[in-house]
Structures are given as C-alpha cells and as structure tokens.
Design an enzyme around this catalytic site. Structure first.
Site, PDB file in Angstrom:
ATOM      1  N   SER A   8      -6.363   4.410  -7.245  1.00 43.91           N
ATOM      2  CA  SER A   8      -5.456   3.693  -8.137  1.00 43.91           C
ATOM      3  C   SER A   8      -6.189   2.536  -8.803  1.00 43.91           C
ATOM      4  O   SER A   8      -6.661   1.609  -8.129  1.00 43.91           O
ATOM      5  CB  SER A   8      -4.264   3.144  -7.349  1.00 43.91           C
ATOM      6  OG  SER A   8      -3.581   2.199  -8.153  1.00 43.91           O
ATOM      7  N   HIS A  33      -5.441   7.587 -10.541  1.00 47.71           N
ATOM      8  CA  HIS A  33      -4.029   7.226 -10.462  1.00 47.71           C
ATOM      9  C   HIS A  33      -3.762   5.949 -11.271  1.00 47.71           C
ATOM     10  O   HIS A  33      -4.480   4.949 -11.126  1.00 47.71           O
ATOM     11  CB  HIS A  33      -3.673   7.010  -8.992  1.00 47.71           C
ATOM     12  CG  HIS A  33      -2.223   6.810  -8.701  1.00 47.71           C
ATOM     13  ND1 HIS A  33      -1.323   7.857  -8.607  1.00 47.71           N
ATOM     14  CD2 HIS A  33      -1.504   5.684  -8.455  1.00 47.71           C
ATOM     15  CE1 HIS A  33      -0.120   7.383  -8.303  1.00 47.71           C
ATOM     16  NE2 HIS A  33      -0.201   6.062  -8.210  1.00 47.71           N
ATOM     17  N   ASP A  35      -0.846   3.193 -12.169  1.00 48.54           N
ATOM     18  CA  ASP A  35       0.453   2.651 -11.768  1.00 48.54           C
ATOM     19  C   ASP A  35       1.066   1.846 -12.898  1.00 48.54           C
ATOM     20  O   ASP A  35       0.573   0.772 -13.232  1.00 48.54           O
ATOM     21  CB  ASP A  35       0.279   1.746 -10.537  1.00 48.54           C
ATOM     22  CG  ASP A  35       0.032   2.561  -9.279  1.00 48.54           C
ATOM     23  OD1 ASP A  35       0.849   3.458  -8.999  1.00 48.54           O
ATOM     24  OD2 ASP A  35      -0.970   2.300  -8.588  1.00 48.54           O
ATOM     25  N   MET A  37       4.158  -0.362 -14.147  1.00 51.64           N
ATOM     26  CA  MET A  37       5.270  -1.156 -13.599  1.00 51.64           C
ATOM     27  C   MET A  37       5.909  -1.975 -14.707  1.00 51.64           C
ATOM     28  O   MET A  37       5.203  -2.525 -15.554  1.00 51.64           O
ATOM     29  CB  MET A  37       4.735  -2.116 -12.525  1.00 51.64           C
ATOM     30  CG  MET A  37       4.016  -1.414 -11.386  1.00 51.64           C
ATOM     31  SD  MET A  37       3.396  -2.625 -10.204  1.00 51.64           S
ATOM     32  CE  MET A  37       2.582  -1.527  -9.016  1.00 51.64           C
ATOM     33  N   HIS A  66       1.853   7.251 -12.612  1.00 49.96           N
ATOM     34  CA  HIS A  66       3.003   6.995 -11.736  1.00 49.96           C
ATOM     35  C   HIS A  66       3.841   5.904 -12.383  1.00 49.96           C
ATOM     36  O   HIS A  66       3.426   4.749 -12.420  1.00 49.96           O
ATOM     37  CB  HIS A  66       2.461   6.576 -10.360  1.00 49.96           C
ATOM     38  CG  HIS A  66       3.510   6.150  -9.392  1.00 49.96           C
ATOM     39  ND1 HIS A  66       3.212   5.417  -8.257  1.00 49.96           N
ATOM     40  CD2 HIS A  66       4.856   6.354  -9.351  1.00 49.96           C
ATOM     41  CE1 HIS A  66       4.334   5.188  -7.574  1.00 49.96           C
ATOM     42  NE2 HIS A  66       5.341   5.736  -8.216  1.00 49.96           N
ATOM     43  N   MET A  68       6.679   3.407 -12.415  1.00 49.40           N
ATOM     44  CA  MET A  68       7.662   2.634 -11.648  1.00 49.40           C
ATOM     45  C   MET A  68       8.426   1.797 -12.658  1.00 49.40           C
ATOM     46  O   MET A  68       8.287   0.574 -12.745  1.00 49.40           O
ATOM     47  CB  MET A  68       6.937   1.769 -10.607  1.00 49.40           C
ATOM     48  CG  MET A  68       6.374   2.607  -9.463  1.00 49.40           C
ATOM     49  SD  MET A  68       5.015   1.787  -8.615  1.00 49.40           S
ATOM     50  CE  MET A  68       3.685   2.177  -9.734  1.00 49.40           C
ATOM     51  N   MET A 137       6.418   7.788  -1.307  1.00 49.95           N
ATOM     52  CA  MET A 137       5.928   6.410  -1.216  1.00 49.95           C
ATOM     53  C   MET A 137       5.873   5.997   0.255  1.00 49.95           C
ATOM     54  O   MET A 137       6.862   6.100   0.974  1.00 49.95           O
ATOM     55  CB  MET A 137       6.857   5.450  -1.970  1.00 49.95           C
ATOM     56  CG  MET A 137       6.855   5.576  -3.482  1.00 49.95           C
ATOM     57  SD  MET A 137       5.237   5.451  -4.272  1.00 49.95           S
ATOM     58  CE  MET A 137       4.629   3.883  -3.665  1.00 49.95           C
ATOM     59  N   GLY A 142       5.333  -1.676  -5.949  1.00 48.35           N
ATOM     60  CA  GLY A 142       5.294  -2.945  -6.692  1.00 48.35           C
ATOM     61  C   GLY A 142       3.950  -3.648  -6.567  1.00 48.35           C
ATOM     62  O   GLY A 142       3.549  -4.364  -7.463  1.00 48.35           O
ATOM     63  N   GLY A 144      -0.235  -3.461  -4.758  1.00 47.97           N
ATOM     64  CA  GLY A 144      -1.275  -2.833  -3.955  1.00 47.97           C
ATOM     65  C   GLY A 144      -1.464  -3.617  -2.663  1.00 47.97           C
ATOM     66  O   GLY A 144      -0.915  -4.727  -2.510  1.00 47.97           O
ATOM     67  N   GLY A 145      -2.200  -3.042  -1.745  1.00 47.29           N
ATOM     68  CA  GLY A 145      -2.608  -3.780  -0.557  1.00 47.29           C
ATOM     69  C   GLY A 145      -1.557  -3.927   0.534  1.00 47.29           C
ATOM     70  O   GLY A 145      -1.723  -4.743   1.435  1.00 47.29           O
ATOM     71  N   ASP A 175       1.453   7.747  -1.325  1.00 49.45           N
ATOM     72  CA  ASP A 175       0.988   6.571  -2.071  1.00 49.45           C
ATOM     73  C   ASP A 175       1.408   5.298  -1.352  1.00 49.45           C
ATOM     74  O   ASP A 175       2.599   5.042  -1.169  1.00 49.45           O
ATOM     75  CB  ASP A 175       1.612   6.633  -3.476  1.00 49.45           C
ATOM     76  CG  ASP A 175       1.149   5.513  -4.387  1.00 49.45           C
ATOM     77  OD1 ASP A 175       0.347   4.673  -3.962  1.00 49.45           O
ATOM     78  OD2 ASP A 175       1.616   5.494  -5.554  1.00 49.45           O
ATOM     79  N   GLY A 176       0.411   4.497  -0.976  1.00 41.80           N
ATOM     80  CA  GLY A 176       0.669   3.190  -0.390  1.00 41.80           C
ATOM     81  C   GLY A 176       0.050   3.035   0.983  1.00 41.80           C
ATOM     82  O   GLY A 176       0.361   3.790   1.896  1.00 41.80           O
ATOM     83  N   GLY A 177      -0.858   2.079   1.105  1.00 46.74           N
ATOM     84  CA  GLY A 177      -1.444   1.785   2.407  1.00 46.74           C
ATOM     85  C   GLY A 177      -2.338   2.886   2.963  1.00 46.74           C
ATOM     86  O   GLY A 177      -2.545   2.950   4.178  1.00 46.74           O
ATOM     87  N   GLY A 197      -5.738   2.545  -3.485  1.00 43.26           N
ATOM     88  CA  GLY A 197      -6.158   1.469  -4.378  1.00 43.26           C
ATOM     89  C   GLY A 197      -7.144   0.554  -3.692  1.00 43.26           C
ATOM     90  O   GLY A 197      -8.358   0.616  -3.923  1.00 43.26           O
TER      91      GLY A 197
HETATM   92  C1  DX5 Z   1       2.283   0.746  -5.153  1.00 46.30           C
HETATM   93  C2  DX5 Z   1       1.518   1.658  -6.098  1.00 46.30           C
HETATM   94  C3  DX5 Z   1       0.307   2.200  -5.451  1.00 46.30           C
HETATM   95  C4  DX5 Z   1      -0.734   1.156  -5.143  1.00 46.30           C
HETATM   96  C5  DX5 Z   1      -1.455   1.590  -3.916  1.00 46.30           C
HETATM   97  O1  DX5 Z   1       3.298   0.115  -5.825  1.00 46.30           O
HETATM   98  O2  DX5 Z   1       2.327   2.744  -6.495  1.00 46.30           O
HETATM   99  O3  DX5 Z   1      -0.249   3.287  -6.164  1.00 46.30           O
HETATM  100  O4  DX5 Z   1      -1.650   0.959  -6.186  1.00 46.30           O
HETATM  101  O5  DX5 Z   1      -2.263   0.559  -3.491  1.00 46.30           O
HETATM  102  P1  DX5 Z   1      -2.888   0.531  -2.015  1.00 46.30           P
HETATM  103  O6  DX5 Z   1      -3.689   1.771  -1.821  1.00 46.30           O
HETATM  104  O7  DX5 Z   1      -3.700  -0.717  -2.028  1.00 46.30           O
HETATM  105  O8  DX5 Z   1      -1.715   0.474  -1.037  1.00 46.30           O
HETATM  106 ZN    ZN Z   2       1.252   4.648  -7.411  1.00 45.42          ZN
END
Ligand code: DX5
Ligand code: ZN
Length: 221
Positions: A8, A33, A35, A37, A66, A68, A137, A142, A144-145, A175-177, A197
C-alpha cells in the site's frame, strides 16, 4: 500457490514514489494497493486519480484501488481512465451495489467489495456472481500502521468457505496490520492476497520486506 503481496503506497515516501514502488516490484510485489480516503467514510484524507495516473506511469503491475469513500460509484469512470485495474469499494458506503460492480467490470476493471471488521459477510453473499474480489478488513480503515484484529482470521475462514461453496474464483484479500508476524495466520485462514503498507514501506528496503512476507507464507505454522 504463492501469496500475492499488494504493497500500500499510503505508507510510501511519496517524494520517492517511483523508487519505492520499483523496489517493491523487484522484491516480487504483484499488485500495488492504492488507498483512497474521503474524510467522511473514514476519518482521514488521502489521494485519488492523480496518484493512480502517476503510478500508471511508474509500473505495469495491476493497480489495486481501495475506495474508502461515500458513493464510490462517482469515481468508476475516472479511475478506469486513470489506469486502475481493480476497483474495490465498501457496500456500507453506497446502495445499488450490484449496479456499481457491473459498471466497474464494464469499464474493464476487476470489481471488489470490502468489509469493515464489524460488517457481516452477508453483505457480499448476494453479490458473489458479480464480483471478482472480496477484501476483508483486519483493521478499522482510515490509517496505516494499526494492529491486525484477530477476529479477521475467522471471518477469512468463513469467506473462503462461502466462496468455495459458491464455486467462486474471487480473490480473497486481507488488509490491515499484515506483517511478518501476522501474515501466516491470514494465509492459513484462506487469504491469497495481502495488503501491506508499513511492513513494506516502513523499513529500509521494500524489496526485502516483500520477500520476507512471502517466505512467512511458505512455512506452515
Ligand atoms: C487502512 C488501509 C490499508 C493500510 C494498511 O485503512 O485500507 O490498506 O494502508 O496499512 P498497514 O499495512 O500499515 O496496516
Ligand atoms: Zn486498503
């Protein structure tokens, strides 16, 4: 089968976007990827068509977008023109989901649905014939990290069973963590595509980070 890694760019250094994306691809990243938002559907703003266009010039890898955002259907034509290959949106953010999936496909993109952690799998069940990808998800979107929510693994298992029962060949993305510590759990739960990400762009070398994620999926846990 090997794990498909989709780094991402939300976590990339945008001042070095080309270099960072090229390194990730050298390491074996298959998709990139993106994102999007809007500050409404999620409490943060990121980017849109200009970054998709810039990435299209940087790489020939599929761009996995993606959304959001509320009313994602407003962006189908724009993003297709900008070079998006996968168009994934949240059914929680719109109505007439089937119509929008069909419109994305008509524009030559893969059509995906993403579900927030507390959203029921039933939201994708009636749309299986019309979609190419389900995105589970594993954080509340919203930022990363964030840390992988363990309940995502059970949801991945149930999604995999649903797709298998329906004879669907849809991609199952998470997606996420996703990190070297969590990816094997999601892989064993049935995911085949992994957004990452921080794990890819947060360290010194995106290429090595992608390889490390892939290695973790090769090892049974
Ligand atoms: C979260 C995004 C993710 C995000 C993932 O809102 O949809 O794609 O970038 O980031 P990491 O891998 O750091 O959790
Ligand atoms: Zn995403």
């Amino acid at each position: 089968m090997t794990a498909r890694i989709a780094p991402s760019v939300l976590s990339a250094d945008l001042g070095r976007l080309r270099e960072q994306v090229e390194r990730a691809v050298e390491g074996g990243a298959e998709w990139i990827h993106v994102d999007v938002m809007d500050g409404h559907f999620v409490p943060n703003l990121s980017f849109g068509a200009p970054i998709i266009r810039a990435l299209r010039r940087i790489t020939d890898r599929p761009l996995d977008v993606h959304l959001m955002v509320e009313h994602p259907e407003s962006y189908i034509a724009d993003y297709a023109d900008a070079g998006a290959n996968v168009f994934t949106f949240h059914p929680e953010a719109t109505v007439h989901v089937q119509r929008h999936l069909a419109a994305a496909r008509e524009r030559g993109m893969l059509a995906g649905l993403a579900l927030n952690p507390a959203s029921p799998l039933a939201l994708v069940e009636e749309a299986l014939d019309d979609l190419d990808l389900v995105l589970i998800m594993s954080v509340n979107p919203g930022y990363g990290g964030q840390s992988y929510l363990p309940q995502a693994s059970d949801k991945l298992r149930r999604t995999r069973a649903l797709l298998d029962r329906a004879g669907s060949r849809a991609v199952l993305e998470v997606d996420g963590g996703i990190t070297p510590e969590t990816i094997a759990e999601a892989w064993n739960a049935g995911a085949d595509t992994f957004v990452a990400g921080t794990a890819v762009f947060g360290g010194a070398d995106p290429a090595e980070a992608v390889r490390e994620l892939q290695r973790r999926c090769a090892v049974p846990v």
